[in-house]
Design an enzyme around this catalytic site. Structure first.
Site, PDB file in Angstrom:
ATOM      1  N   ALA A  25       0.503  -1.477   0.128  1.00  0.00           N
ATOM      2  CA  ALA A  25       0.087  -0.140  -0.254  1.00  0.00           C
ATOM      3  C   ALA A  25       0.870   1.042  -0.096  1.00  0.00           C
ATOM      4  O   ALA A  25       2.051   1.225   0.687  1.00  0.00           O
ATOM      5  CB  ALA A  25      -0.812   0.393   1.638  1.00  0.00           C
ATOM      6  N   GLY A  27       0.362   5.259   1.127  1.00  0.00           N
ATOM      7  CA  GLY A  27      -0.307   6.277   1.614  1.00  0.00           C
ATOM      8  C   GLY A  27       0.681   7.926   1.473  1.00  0.00           C
ATOM      9  O   GLY A  27       1.005   8.046   0.528  1.00  0.00           O
ATOM     10  N   GLY A  28       0.165   8.973   1.591  1.00  0.00           N
ATOM     11  CA  GLY A  28       0.595   9.668   2.247  1.00  0.00           C
ATOM     12  C   GLY A  28       2.175  10.607   2.382  1.00  0.00           C
ATOM     13  O   GLY A  28       2.452  11.287   1.744  1.00  0.00           O
ATOM     14  N   MET A  29       1.661   9.837   3.559  1.00  0.00           N
ATOM     15  CA  MET A  29       3.441   9.982   4.271  1.00  0.00           C
ATOM     16  C   MET A  29       4.652   8.449   4.481  1.00  0.00           C
ATOM     17  O   MET A  29       5.551   9.511   3.860  1.00  0.00           O
ATOM     18  CB  MET A  29       3.121  10.149   5.550  1.00  0.00           C
ATOM     19  N   THR A  31       5.208   4.009   2.224  1.00  0.00           N
ATOM     20  CA  THR A  31       4.746   3.232   1.512  1.00  0.00           C
ATOM     21  C   THR A  31       5.296   1.879   2.781  1.00  0.00           C
ATOM     22  O   THR A  31       6.196   1.541   3.230  1.00  0.00           O
ATOM     23  CB  THR A  31       5.086   3.192   0.183  1.00  0.00           C
ATOM     24  N   VAL A  32       4.173   0.765   2.124  1.00  0.00           N
ATOM     25  CA  VAL A  32       4.301  -0.455   2.929  1.00  0.00           C
ATOM     26  C   VAL A  32       4.354  -0.966   1.634  1.00  0.00           C
ATOM     27  O   VAL A  32       3.791  -1.134   0.800  1.00  0.00           O
ATOM     28  CB  VAL A  32       3.093  -0.871   3.955  1.00  0.00           C
ATOM     29  N   LYS A  47       7.559  -1.025   6.106  1.00  0.00           N
ATOM     30  CA  LYS A  47       7.319   0.387   5.663  1.00  0.00           C
ATOM     31  C   LYS A  47       8.534   1.562   6.105  1.00  0.00           C
ATOM     32  O   LYS A  47       8.881   1.922   6.516  1.00  0.00           O
ATOM     33  CB  LYS A  47       6.068   1.277   6.905  1.00  0.00           C
ATOM     34  N   ASP A 141      -6.600   7.543  15.966  1.00  0.00           N
ATOM     35  CA  ASP A 141      -7.059   7.021  14.655  1.00  0.00           C
ATOM     36  C   ASP A 141      -7.750   5.807  14.414  1.00  0.00           C
ATOM     37  O   ASP A 141      -6.833   5.101  13.291  1.00  0.00           O
ATOM     38  CB  ASP A 141      -5.680   7.396  13.039  1.00  0.00           C
TER      39      ASP A 141
END
Length: 665
Positions: A25, A27-29, A31-32, A47, A141
């Site tokens: 995946a 994300g904005g901050m 990557t995994v 990550k 979150d």
């Protein structure tokens, strides 16, 4: 485009150990990636933050904190962290790889979940978040994207009741007292699940996670979140202005207990919610028990032979007062149970083979009196029905009311006394670690308990007790040698304020690294007190020249040429007069302009006192003077005679190795 091919990290081995095999995946901050730990031969999740975030000191701090936070939460429902490091300057985490899907993926695939599945997933979610709350942390979150549903023991995620659920992404987790607004003033939470207090004040505690968990339950039951809008801020303020609607208004037929469970978890006033995830978990388990009990009751009644239309019958349950609303719930309508009509393992009944569910046909009246005997044959049937009804009612009473009692109140009691009270009441005791600081509750006394005092709980259940650690004080941590960002994080983690003092140049400690602290490492401080940190400014711009062995005049000129000041210290020495013997700082040291350099300057060898050798035998006098390190010249008429004249004169001061003369006659 195939992102696996386009991503340059695919196939790379990180730190000589983690070989990246694919992207999971982005994300904005960060990557995994999926990776193989070649040292331990296991699959892991790696990550790594995006290069655009590497210069953001605050984000890097939060990323590093994620590893520390998860490492503190050793729990089967929390995604474990194994390692951390840097690759080409980018921080990364190595975490447990969960084979399965996110709850978001499942909701996208199935729309919504059954009540039984929703509660089964929620239980494990809350168990993970409760572990964080016991550790003094708040997740902040909680949302479907951060809930991973692993494959069930039987394989796949079809049977969600048996699936293993893990909560991920504690990167936003902070100590409960910490601010929940980042340095840019942006709310650090997802607006669809954000609690009202986060929107209004930016402050979060354990009840904030309870609210978000309630929204997740609402979405699992209905297939949608309660609020939407054109702008995120519009959605956020709906949480402040409106009560979350009952799930049954969107999905008719849902049990009333589920509506009330969602309502309690999502009260706009935090004081009206369960105090933490552990308390909400207790309520969820009670509701789930009730759902399971009435599933069993319905199934048993459906097995009564000869009951007309029993396959489609709906059991009527008496109205329950509001205070006991979770005790009894109506049977779940068709379509909300496990797929294919199968019950979860904890509510499954044995097969009743060979029994027909078709209604019996009544025979016509027998003119010869056989109807009487037919009626008598029905008596055992009615008796059986009555017995089954009594068993069902008795079981229902025991499972929903009879096995419950009030939890004892042990708050403020010392540990030993609390244990004694719990033992007498028949409860087990679990003392949660590490406890909590308190300025009002004495050390080793109970601050809080779960379940709470007088709460309805199952007899013989376990009380989780949090003990006081006494007034909160923290020793200044050993941050010498840490970079400024890490040092700041270490202090803030202990609720100590970070303040930078005037930096110092250092030839050995890199720029931006802690040289010393005030107060010193190990000093105990209260939360909120300030630690002044002295950082290295790196090597100073001027290098001290080597003037040792030079004449003092030459040394003065050399130092002045480099913009340095000189301080002289004269001392006796066997070296020539005015020669530089030593210097401070040492040659090669970095210093600022106008720094003083202290020079040790020789006064020359110490003077000797000329002895009186007059009237001594000439050769004896010569031996005495040479023994003092002097050079002897003999004059006169008789070298073996007596000394009548000497130069220098007796008792005069002369340098070592001087030449002296004696006249012998």
């Amino acid at each position: 485009m195939d992102t696996t091919v386009a991503d340059t990290l695919i196939g790379t081995t990180i730190d000589g150990r983690y070989r990246i095999t694919g992207r999971v995946a982005r994300g904005g901050m960060a990557t995994v990636y999926r990776a193989t730990d070649e040292r331990l031969a296991r699959t892991v999740a790696l990550k790594i933050i995006h290069p655009s975030q590497a210069t953001n000191v605050h984000f890097v701090d939060r990323f590093t904190d994620e590893a520390k936070t998860i490492a503190r939460l050793t729990h089967p429902n929390v995604v474990a962290v194994y390692d951390q490091g840097r690759h080409q300057g980018l921080p990364y985490l190595v975490m447990e790889f969960v084979q399965g899907k996110t709850l978001r993926d499942l909701l996208a695939q199935r729309g919504k979940l059954s009540p039984v599945e929703s509660l089964a997933i929620l239980e494990q979610m809350l168990a993970a978040v409760a572990a964080a709350h016991r550790a003094g942390l708040v997740h902040r979150d909680v949302k479907p994207e951060n809930v991973l549903v692993a494959e069930a023991p039987s394989g796949g995620t079809a049977d969600l009741v048996d699936a293993v659920v893990k909560v991920a992404d504690f990167g936003l987790a902070r100590a409960i007292e910490a601010s929940t607004v980042d340095e840019s003033g942006q709310l650090m939470a997802t607006v669809a699940y954000v609690a009202p207090e986060l929107v209004q004040s930016g402050q979060a505690d354990a009840r904030t996670d309870v609210y978000s968990a309630g929204i997740v339950l609402f979405e699992m039951l209905t297939g949608r979140v309660p609020y939407d809008g054109a702008e995120p801020v519009e959605v956020a303020w709906q949480h402040v202005d409106n009560d979350v609607p009952a799930p049954s208004t969107l999905v008719p037929g849902l049990p009333r207990a589920l509506d009330e469970l969602v309502a309690r978890a999502t009260r706009r006033n935090p004081a009206e919610r369960p105090t933490d995830a552990g308390r909400l978990l207790t309520e969820v388990q009670a509701v789930r028990d009730s759902l399971g009990t009435l599933h069993v009751e319905t199934a048993m009644l459906r097995q009564v032979p000869g009951r007309p239309g029993v396959a489609d019958a709906t059991t009527i349950v008496p109205t329950v007062p509001a205070a006991d609303a979770t005790a009894l719930v109506p049977p779940v309508p068709g379509g909300y149970g496990p797929p294919g009509g199968q019950r979860p393992s904890w509510a499954r009944l044995p097969e009743q083979g060979g029994r027909s569910t078709a209604p019996h046909r009544r025979s016509a009246p027998d003119p010869h009196g056989e109807g009487f005997f037919a009626d008598r044959r029905r008596i055992p049937l009615f008796s059986l029905i009555a017995v089954i009804a009594l068993v069902v009612l008795g079981s229902t009473w025991w499972l929903t009311l009879g096995r419950y009692t009030d939890a004892p109140n042990v708050v403020n009691l010392p540990r030993a006394q609390a244990q004694e009270v719990a033992d007498k009441a028949g409860f087990g005791v679990l003392f949660a670690e590490p406890g909590q600081y308190s300025s009002t509750v004495p050390k080793d006394s109970v601050i809080s308990q779960n379940p709470g005092p007088d709460e309805r709980v199952v007899k013989g259940d376990t009380l989780t007790l949090i003990l006081s650690l006494g007034p909160e004080v923290h020793a200044v941590p050993d941050i010498i040698g840490q970079e400024a960002a890490a040092a700041k994080g270490s202090l803030e983690e202990l609720k100590l304020k970070y303040q930078e003092g005037k930096g110092q140049y250092s030839d050995t400690i890199p720029e931006g690294v802690v040289i010393t602290t005030s107060p010193k490492v190990g000093t105990e401080l209260k939360p909120g007190e300030t630690v002044t940190v002295i950082l290295s400014r790196g090597r100073a711009p001027i290098t001290v020249p080597n003037v040792v062995g030079m004449n003092i005049n030459d040394a003065r000129a050399k130092l002045a040429q480099n913009g340095l000041q000189m301080v002289e210290r004269h001392k006796d020495s066997d070296q020539p007069k005015d020669q530089v013997l030593a210097q401070t700082p040492k040659p090669g040291t970095g210093v600022e302009k106008n720094t003083e350099v202290t020079l040790d300057v020789s006064n020359g060898p110490p003077l000797l006192t000329m002895p009186d050798v007059n009237r001594h035998p000439c050769q004896e006098a010569k031996g005495t003077l040479e023994g003092m390190g002097l050079v002897v010249q003999i004059g006169g008429l008789n070298p073996n005679g007596t000394v009548l004249v000497q130069a220098p004169a007796p008792n005069s001061q002369i340098p070592p190795q001087s030449t002296v003369q004696i006249q012998c006659f």
